[in-house]
Design a protein around this motif. Sequence first.
Motif, PDB file in Angstrom:
ATOM      1  N   LEU A 142     -31.605 -36.961 -10.318  1.00  0.00           N
ATOM      2  CA  LEU A 142     -31.813 -37.449  -8.958  1.00  0.00           C
ATOM      3  C   LEU A 142     -32.758 -36.489  -8.247  1.00  0.00           C
ATOM      4  N   VAL A 143     -33.848 -37.024  -7.716  1.00  0.00           N
ATOM      5  CA  VAL A 143     -34.798 -36.236  -6.930  1.00  0.00           C
ATOM      6  C   VAL A 143     -34.734 -36.713  -5.490  1.00  0.00           C
ATOM      7  N   THR A 144     -34.507 -35.793  -4.567  1.00  0.00           N
ATOM      8  CA  THR A 144     -34.479 -36.160  -3.152  1.00  0.00           C
ATOM      9  C   THR A 144     -35.616 -35.464  -2.411  1.00  0.00           C
ATOM     10  N   GLY A 145     -36.090 -36.121  -1.362  1.00  0.00           N
ATOM     11  CA  GLY A 145     -37.061 -35.538  -0.450  1.00  0.00           C
ATOM     12  C   GLY A 145     -36.679 -35.926   0.959  1.00  0.00           C
ATOM     13  N   PHE A 205     -29.195 -33.006  10.629  1.00  0.00           N
ATOM     14  CA  PHE A 205     -28.063 -32.242  10.114  1.00  0.00           C
ATOM     15  C   PHE A 205     -26.884 -33.163   9.813  1.00  0.00           C
ATOM     16  N   ALA A 206     -26.659 -34.151  10.673  1.00  0.00           N
ATOM     17  CA  ALA A 206     -25.514 -35.041  10.491  1.00  0.00           C
ATOM     18  C   ALA A 206     -25.736 -36.033   9.364  1.00  0.00           C
ATOM     19  N   GLY A 207     -26.955 -36.516   9.206  1.00  0.00           N
ATOM     20  CA  GLY A 207     -27.202 -37.597   8.262  1.00  0.00           C
ATOM     21  C   GLY A 207     -27.626 -37.191   6.872  1.00  0.00           C
ATOM     22  N   ALA A 208     -28.287 -36.046   6.740  1.00  0.00           N
ATOM     23  CA  ALA A 208     -28.841 -35.674   5.438  1.00  0.00           C
ATOM     24  C   ALA A 208     -27.751 -35.446   4.394  1.00  0.00           C
ATOM     25  N   ALA A 209     -26.727 -34.709   4.777  1.00  0.00           N
ATOM     26  CA  ALA A 209     -25.662 -34.413   3.819  1.00  0.00           C
ATOM     27  C   ALA A 209     -24.926 -35.682   3.401  1.00  0.00           C
ATOM     28  N   ALA A 210     -24.672 -36.571   4.362  1.00  0.00           N
ATOM     29  CA  ALA A 210     -23.984 -37.832   4.052  1.00  0.00           C
ATOM     30  C   ALA A 210     -24.829 -38.694   3.123  1.00  0.00           C
ATOM     31  N   ALA A 211     -26.148 -38.752   3.377  1.00  0.00           N
ATOM     32  CA  ALA A 211     -27.036 -39.528   2.513  1.00  0.00           C
ATOM     33  C   ALA A 211     -27.099 -38.930   1.119  1.00  0.00           C
ATOM     34  N   LEU A 212     -27.073 -37.608   1.039  1.00  0.00           N
ATOM     35  CA  LEU A 212     -27.063 -36.943  -0.262  1.00  0.00           C
ATOM     36  C   LEU A 212     -25.786 -37.271  -1.032  1.00  0.00           C
ATOM     37  N   GLU A 213     -24.660 -37.207  -0.354  1.00  0.00           N
ATOM     38  CA  GLU A 213     -23.376 -37.537  -0.993  1.00  0.00           C
ATOM     39  C   GLU A 213     -23.408 -38.972  -1.529  1.00  0.00           C
ATOM     40  N   GLU A 233     -20.207 -25.000   6.633  1.00  0.00           N
ATOM     41  CA  GLU A 233     -18.877 -25.304   6.111  1.00  0.00           C
ATOM     42  C   GLU A 233     -17.911 -24.210   6.551  1.00  0.00           C
ATOM     43  N   MET A 234     -17.053 -24.520   7.500  1.00  0.00           N
ATOM     44  CA  MET A 234     -16.093 -23.533   7.969  1.00  0.00           C
ATOM     45  C   MET A 234     -15.219 -23.071   6.807  1.00  0.00           C
ATOM     46  N   GLY A 235     -15.168 -21.772   6.609  1.00  0.00           N
ATOM     47  CA  GLY A 235     -14.386 -21.217   5.520  1.00  0.00           C
ATOM     48  C   GLY A 235     -15.082 -21.265   4.174  1.00  0.00           C
ATOM     49  N   GLY A 236     -16.289 -21.812   4.145  1.00  0.00           N
ATOM     50  CA  GLY A 236     -17.034 -21.882   2.891  1.00  0.00           C
ATOM     51  C   GLY A 236     -17.628 -20.528   2.531  1.00  0.00           C
ATOM     52  N   PRO A 237     -18.120 -20.383   1.313  1.00  0.00           N
ATOM     53  CA  PRO A 237     -18.740 -19.117   0.917  1.00  0.00           C
ATOM     54  C   PRO A 237     -19.970 -18.820   1.764  1.00  0.00           C
ATOM     55  N   VAL A 251     -25.077 -27.730   0.995  1.00  0.00           N
ATOM     56  CA  VAL A 251     -24.166 -28.844   0.726  1.00  0.00           C
ATOM     57  C   VAL A 251     -24.271 -29.283  -0.727  1.00  0.00           C
ATOM     58  N   LEU A 252     -25.492 -29.302  -1.260  1.00  0.00           N
ATOM     59  CA  LEU A 252     -25.700 -29.686  -2.653  1.00  0.00           C
ATOM     60  C   LEU A 252     -24.957 -28.745  -3.592  1.00  0.00           C
ATOM     61  N   GLY A 253     -24.960 -27.451  -3.267  1.00  0.00           N
ATOM     62  CA  GLY A 253     -24.197 -26.510  -4.076  1.00  0.00           C
ATOM     63  C   GLY A 253     -22.718 -26.829  -4.078  1.00  0.00           C
ATOM     64  N   GLY A 254     -22.197 -27.266  -2.924  1.00  0.00           N
ATOM     65  CA  GLY A 254     -20.790 -27.657  -2.848  1.00  0.00           C
ATOM     66  C   GLY A 254     -20.500 -28.910  -3.646  1.00  0.00           C
ATOM     67  N   ILE A 255     -21.427 -29.870  -3.615  1.00  0.00           N
ATOM     68  CA  ILE A 255     -21.268 -31.085  -4.422  1.00  0.00           C
ATOM     69  C   ILE A 255     -21.211 -30.723  -5.901  1.00  0.00           C
ATOM     70  N   ALA A 256     -22.085 -29.823  -6.320  1.00  0.00           N
ATOM     71  CA  ALA A 256     -22.087 -29.407  -7.726  1.00  0.00           C
ATOM     72  C   ALA A 256     -20.775 -28.737  -8.113  1.00  0.00           C
ATOM     73  N   GLU A 257     -20.192 -27.984  -7.190  1.00  0.00           N
ATOM     74  CA  GLU A 257     -18.908 -27.344  -7.479  1.00  0.00           C
ATOM     75  C   GLU A 257     -17.813 -28.377  -7.708  1.00  0.00           C
TER      76      GLU A 257
END
Length: 220
Positions: free
Chosen positions: A7-10, A52-60, A111-115, A155-161
Amino acid sequence: MTTTRVLVTGFEPFAGATSNPSGDLARLVARHSATYEELGIDVRGVVLPVTFAGAAAALERAVAEHSPDVVVALGLAEGRDAITPERVAINLDDARIPDNDGAQPIDVAIEMGGPAARFTGLPVKTMVAAIREAGVPASVSLSAGSFVCNHVAYVLGGIAERHPGLRAGFVHVPATPDLVPPGASTPTLRLDELERGIRVAIITAATTTHDARAAEGSIH
């Protein structure tokens, strides 16, 4: 032959620009199906909003829809003179300008509490070497900034986790000439040069699981 799904995103244009090479590339690279099929690679492209609100949701949603083995997220870094795979994303939104929704978070955790940071899952040093071999400038970057690009990279790093086996990371590309006013000193690369480099980056990311041991760090 086992197929590797990439998957390639821009991103869409932002800050008043009429184009964004990262989004253009996400569309373009997915069209070279014959090149990828020979290598057992299936490439899909998606353009994300610069919010900020939409990019992560679209990626998910894109990850859920395409079930990729590899994600290569692209973004624009005006002022850079090379394709720069990012090595790390930080847990911080600190926007110098508003996003396309007008939001401008300052000193806010993604991400509150995230690394504090998440490192790439892509072989960035090997990718850089391959891009250079293709005749396109490239270098490893240690900062994805603190705007929407860094937000998506983190966020992508979190998805990979949460998806064992998924290898993912972020790559910045320079501006194309159409984005720079005549006479400006901002470095640029043509879209065809960027496309050549990103196609090589995709193939390298899809076929390489271990990174090279090479000096690609930064003194400052």
